[in-house]
Design a protein around this motif. Structure first.
Motif, PDB file in Angstrom:
ATOM      1  N   ILE A   1       0.812  -1.206   0.000  1.00  0.00           N
ATOM      2  CA  ILE A   1       0.000   0.000   0.000  1.00  0.00           C
ATOM      3  C   ILE A   1       0.853   1.266   0.000  1.00  0.00           C
ATOM      4  O   ILE A   1       0.421   2.314  -0.486  1.00  0.00           O
ATOM      5  N   ARG A   2       2.066   1.198   0.526  1.00  0.00           N
ATOM      6  CA  ARG A   2       2.932   2.386   0.549  1.00  0.00           C
ATOM      7  C   ARG A   2       3.247   2.879  -0.859  1.00  0.00           C
ATOM      8  O   ARG A   2       3.305   4.075  -1.105  1.00  0.00           O
ATOM      9  N   VAL A   3       3.454   1.970  -1.778  1.00  0.00           N
ATOM     10  CA  VAL A   3       3.746   2.349  -3.160  1.00  0.00           C
ATOM     11  C   VAL A   3       2.548   3.066  -3.777  1.00  0.00           C
ATOM     12  O   VAL A   3       2.701   4.068  -4.478  1.00  0.00           O
ATOM     13  N   VAL A   4       1.356   2.580  -3.481  1.00  0.00           N
ATOM     14  CA  VAL A   4       0.146   3.194  -4.030  1.00  0.00           C
ATOM     15  C   VAL A   4      -0.022   4.603  -3.480  1.00  0.00           C
ATOM     16  O   VAL A   4      -0.319   5.545  -4.220  1.00  0.00           O
ATOM     17  N   PHE A   5       0.190   4.782  -2.178  1.00  0.00           N
ATOM     18  CA  PHE A   5       0.075   6.120  -1.601  1.00  0.00           C
ATOM     19  C   PHE A   5       1.167   7.049  -2.126  1.00  0.00           C
ATOM     20  O   PHE A   5       0.928   8.237  -2.363  1.00  0.00           O
ATOM     21  N   PHE A   6       2.380   6.545  -2.313  1.00  0.00           N
ATOM     22  CA  PHE A   6       3.452   7.363  -2.870  1.00  0.00           C
ATOM     23  C   PHE A   6       3.134   7.769  -4.301  1.00  0.00           C
ATOM     24  O   PHE A   6       3.333   8.920  -4.693  1.00  0.00           O
ATOM     25  N   LEU A   7       2.598   6.851  -5.077  1.00  0.00           N
ATOM     26  CA  LEU A   7       2.214   7.156  -6.452  1.00  0.00           C
ATOM     27  C   LEU A   7       1.098   8.201  -6.481  1.00  0.00           C
ATOM     28  O   LEU A   7       1.139   9.146  -7.275  1.00  0.00           O
ATOM     29  N   SER A   8       0.117   8.052  -5.612  1.00  0.00           N
ATOM     30  CA  SER A   8      -0.981   9.010  -5.543  1.00  0.00           C
ATOM     31  C   SER A   8      -0.477  10.395  -5.139  1.00  0.00           C
ATOM     32  O   SER A   8      -0.891  11.406  -5.706  1.00  0.00           O
TER      33      SER A   8
END
Length: 55
Positions: free
Chosen positions: A29-36
């Motif tokens: 989930i960290r990657v998704v939040f960083f991408l967002s």
């Protein structure tokens, strides 16, 4: 015109939700939040540079 735009927006929202769900399964989930956050920052910079277009 507005109806066809709404269909496109709804379809893109569904596809992006599916893609983000797959990304969070694969990379966490960290990657998704960083991408967002990165995309939000990019849109903010573009909006700030073109702020005369919004007034």
């Amino acid at each position: 015109m507005y109806t066809s735009l709404n269909v496109i927006v709804t379809g893109v929202f569904g596809l992006s939700s599916l893609m983000m769900g797959m990304l969070s399964e694969w990379y966490g989930i960290r990657v998704v939040f960083f991408l967002s956050a990165s995309m939000l920052l990019l849109v903010s910079v573009i909006a700030y540079k073109n702020k005369t277009s919004f007034t």
